[in-house]
Design a protein around this motif. Structure first.
Motif, PDB file in Angstrom:
ATOM      1  N   GLY A   2       9.650   1.135   1.215  1.00  0.00           N
ATOM      2  CA  GLY A   2      10.337   0.630   2.812  1.00  0.00           C
ATOM      3  C   GLY A   2      11.113  -0.851   2.752  1.00  0.00           C
ATOM      4  O   GLY A   2      11.521  -1.075   3.905  1.00  0.00           O
ATOM      5  N   GLY A   3      11.597  -0.979   1.392  1.00  0.00           N
ATOM      6  CA  GLY A   3      12.572  -2.493   1.225  1.00  0.00           C
ATOM      7  C   GLY A   3      11.614  -3.922   1.554  1.00  0.00           C
ATOM      8  O   GLY A   3      12.337  -4.235   2.187  1.00  0.00           O
ATOM      9  N   PHE A   4      10.840  -3.979   0.946  1.00  0.00           N
ATOM     10  CA  PHE A   4       9.681  -4.883   1.237  1.00  0.00           C
ATOM     11  C   PHE A   4       8.708  -5.100  -0.343  1.00  0.00           C
ATOM     12  O   PHE A   4       8.531  -4.144  -0.235  1.00  0.00           O
ATOM     13  N   LEU A   5       7.762  -6.017  -0.220  1.00  0.00           N
ATOM     14  CA  LEU A   5       7.125  -6.213  -1.519  1.00  0.00           C
ATOM     15  C   LEU A   5       5.486  -6.359  -0.901  1.00  0.00           C
ATOM     16  O   LEU A   5       5.048  -7.320   0.171  1.00  0.00           O
ATOM     17  N   SER A   6       5.212  -5.156  -1.753  1.00  0.00           N
ATOM     18  CA  SER A   6       3.678  -5.613  -1.071  1.00  0.00           C
ATOM     19  C   SER A   6       2.999  -5.228  -2.620  1.00  0.00           C
ATOM     20  O   SER A   6       2.776  -4.855  -3.580  1.00  0.00           O
ATOM     21  N   VAL A   7       1.517  -6.014  -2.096  1.00  0.00           N
ATOM     22  CA  VAL A   7       0.556  -6.605  -3.365  1.00  0.00           C
ATOM     23  C   VAL A   7      -1.114  -5.759  -2.735  1.00  0.00           C
ATOM     24  O   VAL A   7      -1.205  -6.204  -1.693  1.00  0.00           O
ATOM     25  N   GLY A   8      -1.101  -5.152  -3.838  1.00  0.00           N
ATOM     26  CA  GLY A   8      -2.591  -4.872  -3.673  1.00  0.00           C
ATOM     27  C   GLY A   8      -3.551  -5.560  -3.781  1.00  0.00           C
ATOM     28  O   GLY A   8      -3.424  -6.204  -5.194  1.00  0.00           O
ATOM     29  N   VAL A   9      -4.555  -6.210  -2.828  1.00  0.00           N
ATOM     30  CA  VAL A   9      -5.548  -8.029  -3.010  1.00  0.00           C
ATOM     31  C   VAL A   9      -6.703  -6.967  -3.702  1.00  0.00           C
ATOM     32  O   VAL A   9      -7.514  -6.403  -2.827  1.00  0.00           O
ATOM     33  N   PRO A  10      -7.712  -7.070  -4.961  1.00  0.00           N
ATOM     34  CA  PRO A  10      -8.668  -6.263  -5.086  1.00  0.00           C
ATOM     35  C   PRO A  10      -9.658  -7.611  -4.245  1.00  0.00           C
ATOM     36  O   PRO A  10      -9.168  -8.619  -3.885  1.00  0.00           O
ATOM     37  N   SER A  11     -11.395  -6.975  -4.432  1.00  0.00           N
ATOM     38  CA  SER A  11     -12.012  -7.767  -3.705  1.00  0.00           C
ATOM     39  C   SER A  11     -12.811  -8.051  -5.489  1.00  0.00           C
ATOM     40  O   SER A  11     -12.577  -8.329  -6.099  1.00  0.00           O
ATOM     41  N   LEU A  12     -13.459  -9.386  -4.804  1.00  0.00           N
ATOM     42  CA  LEU A  12     -14.440 -10.660  -5.127  1.00  0.00           C
ATOM     43  C   LEU A  12     -16.134  -9.920  -5.712  1.00  0.00           C
ATOM     44  O   LEU A  12     -16.343 -10.123  -5.720  1.00  0.00           O
ATOM     45  N   SER A  13     -16.083  -8.620  -4.318  1.00  0.00           N
ATOM     46  CA  SER A  13     -17.132  -7.617  -4.993  1.00  0.00           C
ATOM     47  C   SER A  13     -17.127  -6.215  -4.263  1.00  0.00           C
ATOM     48  O   SER A  13     -16.440  -6.232  -3.231  1.00  0.00           O
ATOM     49  N   ASP A  14     -17.760  -5.448  -5.161  1.00  0.00           N
ATOM     50  CA  ASP A  14     -18.194  -4.279  -4.358  1.00  0.00           C
ATOM     51  C   ASP A  14     -17.019  -3.284  -5.280  1.00  0.00           C
ATOM     52  O   ASP A  14     -14.677  -3.256  -4.119  1.00  0.00           O
TER      53      ASP A  14
END
Length: 288
Positions: free
Chosen positions: A148-160
């Motif tokens: 899409g022409g931008f930077l994406s980062v998937g952030v994990p959960s602190l729980s679950d």
């Protein structure tokens, strides 16, 4: 937060009151905007925007008109003032067809992503989109995307981590596509460090085991033409990736034990790789 949409949960405005006004004193926006769940803060010269999704329905994950207009107005102003600086945008849902979990090929792709966010973000190569929603662990490097022409980062959960399509056997004791055993005992996070030249170092961390996950990523400083994204793309990373291999010292482990006329056990060593091996594809051919 999606917690405002559950039955008997507090509203966004009630969350504001529960947290206390002092939490929001550093925001650039007024109280009315914060009560909608939208926030804008400047930290060491970098802009952080947080947007509230209005729906999480299948095919939904949208912003209401007020939030959409607020986001676009802020992005226009920020990127016009400094077109060569990252802008951090936080949302619960990821933009569609970007990070692992948001893609059409993912089981969660139809309910776990937002086409509206992708359409907006695609106009701003300065964006770093930080999102969650699908509860994937971030050991798979597809948690970073430049689609899409931008930077994406998937952030994990602190729980679950109940939903996880890319479970790693050695880490979880599970198998590919299965839920993670004791998912709520795991806790992962990310650290972002920005240097004086605008480069960003992203380090993934396993809080449960108090250990760094794999090798940190470095995002080069922003170029308004989007060229800073080239070597972060999945296509480029795939082009320099090396295939898994068997350690020569372990080749002797490879053998077949026949247990019947048409049955056998195949014994093979774990393959080595510069990143991760998700699965093995084994082909059996009958010589007859």
């Amino acid at each position: 937060t999606h917690d405002t949409y559950w039955t008997n949960s507090m509203s966004r405005s009630e969350f504001y009151d529960a947290l206390g006004r002092e939490v929001f004193l550093g925001d650039e926006e007024d109280e009315a905007t914060a009560r909608l769940g939208n926030r804008h803060r400047i930290i060491n010269g970098y802009h952080f925007l947080c947007v509230e999704m209005s729906s999480y329905a299948v095919g939904g994950n949208v912003l209401n008109d007020t939030t959409r207009n607020w986001l676009i107005s802020n992005l226009d102003a920020i990127t016009s003032e400094n077109p060569n600086q990252y802008v951090f945008v936080l949302s619960h849902s990821p933009a569609k067809n970007t990070v692992l979990g948001s893609r059409d090929s993912d089981d969660s792709g139809n309910w776990g992503s937002s086409q509206m966010l992708r359409d907006i973000y695609s106009n701003y190569p300065q964006i770093i989109s930080l999102s969650g929603h699908t509860h994937y662990i971030n050991h798979d490097d597809a948690f970073i995307s430049t689609e899409g022409g931008f930077l994406s980062v998937g952030v994990p959960s602190l729980s679950d981590f109940e939903y996880n399509d890319k479970v790693v056997d050695e880490i979880t004791g599970g198998s590919i596509g299965s839920p993670i055993v004791n998912s709520r005992t795991y806790s992962f996070g990310q650290f972002y460090e920005v240097d004086k030249n605008g480069n960003i170092k992203l380090t993934r961390y396993d809080f449960k085991n108090d250990d760094v996950i794999k090798t940190p990523f470095v995002f080069p400083s922003v170029k308004s033409d989007g060229s800073h994204l080239e070597k972060l793309s999945l296509e480029y990373r795939a082009s320099i990736n090396t295939a898994p291999y068997i350690d020569p010292e372990k080749e002797k482990m490879l053998r077949i034990n026949y247990t019947g006329e048409k049955s056998f056990d195949l014994i093979y060593p774990k393959f080595e790789d510069d990143d991760m091996v998700f699965y093995y594809h084994i082909v059996y051919k009958d010589n007859n």
